[in-house]
Scaffold this motif. Structure first.
Motif, short mmCIF file in Angstrom:
data_model
loop_
_atom_site.label_atom_id
_atom_site.label_comp_id
_atom_site.label_asym_id
_atom_site.label_seq_id
_atom_site.Cartn_x
_atom_site.Cartn_y
_atom_site.Cartn_z
N LYS A 120 0.85 -1.20 0.00
CA LYS A 120 0.00 0.00 0.00
C LYS A 120 0.89 1.25 0.00
CE LYS A 120 -3.62 -2.40 2.59
NZ LYS A 120 -4.54 -2.53 1.44
N HIS A 123 -0.61 4.82 0.55
CA HIS A 123 -1.14 5.14 1.88
C HIS A 123 -0.08 5.03 2.97
CE1 HIS A 123 -5.20 5.05 0.19
NE2 HIS A 123 -4.88 3.91 -0.39
N GLN A 126 0.49 8.12 5.07
CA GLN A 126 -0.66 8.48 5.89
C GLN A 126 -0.83 7.53 7.08
OE1 GLN A 126 -3.95 8.38 3.16
NE2 GLN A 126 -3.25 10.17 1.99
#
Length: 313
Positions: A120, A123, A126
């Motif tokens: 991922k 992401h 984040q």
């Protein structure tokens, strides 16, 4: 003749104790010195401050230093100071047990970070923030201290409160010797081992799938695969300490000589608690090119400064 044999047995006993303590102290100094170099490199190089992987790694190095320090201290005190007050003894055992449990939990956290970075990537920044990394480290310590606190709570329930004012041995197997402690230890060790191994297997399989995709960064994915495999190798050595009590109960009664039993117990403790801590700097510090570059530059610069100053003088 009897007095001569007794004299030789005493000399052999002290020789064994000296050899064991010398071995474990030397290994402890080596491990703490190597990890200390990596810790110094981390705090002297601000480039690592915003990377969750390096933060987790340096936490692992500091945790290993604490674990080795208290393990070596307890080993030396076992020969020099036979019995101490139970609160002091329990505190040392809780700190050592917590640091021991933190190692597999931190390895699992590092594997999850690599899984997010590879599978991922959009992401990653984040999810894996510096703030959440420090929250994860605090949770690791909270979870790691639970077994040690449960042992102490069980001791206070099973035994009278007057036991806390008496002297006790620094061995967890002797201090926490009730059947309730044995059940609690087996359950917690099984739970910790199962959760960590599930995390490692899941993250490795996901990274392996990502490495076969054409859109994935194959070099990064391959590096992540190697890191997780090394996590598993180090974790396997650490997990051996969970089965050594069972092995001791199975094989030590078969050994008739007390000295051989003591040596086997010492060897088990050395291979499962001390030696795996040698792998931490080799797996993460030396393999990582950026970290190794900064460490080499930092210490080569220090040696150059010392050499110039000594020449000027």
């Amino acid at each position: 003749m009897n007095s001569t044999m007794f004299l030789y047995s005493v000399q052999e006993k002290y020789a064994d104790a000296f050899a064991k303590n010398l071995t474990i102290v030397l290994l402890g100094i080596i491990i703490m010195s190597i990890n200390g170099m990596f810790v110094l490199t981390f705090f002297r190089s601000s480039v690592f401050y915003n990377d969750p992987l390096y933060i987790l790694y340096i936490h692992l190095a500091i945790n290993d230093m604490l674990m080795v320090f208290f393990s070596v201290s307890l080993s030396g005190m076992a020969y020099a100071w036979q019995n101490v007050h139970l609160p002091f003894c329990a505190t040392l055992l809780i700190i050592t047990a917590t640091a021991h449990k933190n190692t597999p939990l931190t390895l699992a956290g590092m594997a999850v970070e690599r899984y997010i970075a590879i599978c991922k990537p959009l992401h990653h920044h984040q999810i894996c923030t510096v703030r959440r990394t420090y929250i994860l480290i605090s949770l690791i310590w909270d979870v790691g201290v639970i077994p040690g606190l449960l042992d102490l709570i069980l001791l206070s329930i099973v035994c009278p409160l007057s036991v806390f004012t008496t002297a006790a041995s620094r061995s967890a197997s002797i201090l926490y010797s009730t059947q309730y402690h044995e059940i609690q230890t087996r359950f917690m060790n099984g739970l910790y081992a199962s959760v960590v191994w599930v995390i490692l297997v899941f993250t490795y399989c996901q990274v392996l799938v990502a490495a076969r995709r054409a859109s994935a960064d194959k070099s990064s994915a391959k590096k992540a695969q190697s890191s997780i495999l090394l996590h598993g190798a180090q974790l396997l050595l650490c997990m051996l300490s969970y089965i050594t009590p069972v092995l001791d109960k199975m094989f030590i009664p078969l050994i008739p000589v007390d000295r051989a039993r003591a040596r086997l117990t010492f060897l088990n403790d050395l291979l499962t608690n001390i030696v795996p801590r040698l792998l931490t700097p080799l797996i993460y510090g030396v393999r990582d090119k950026l970290f190794y570059k900064h460490m080499k530059g930092l210490f080569s610069c220090r040696l150059f400064i010392v050499k110039v100053e000594s020449t000027n003088q």
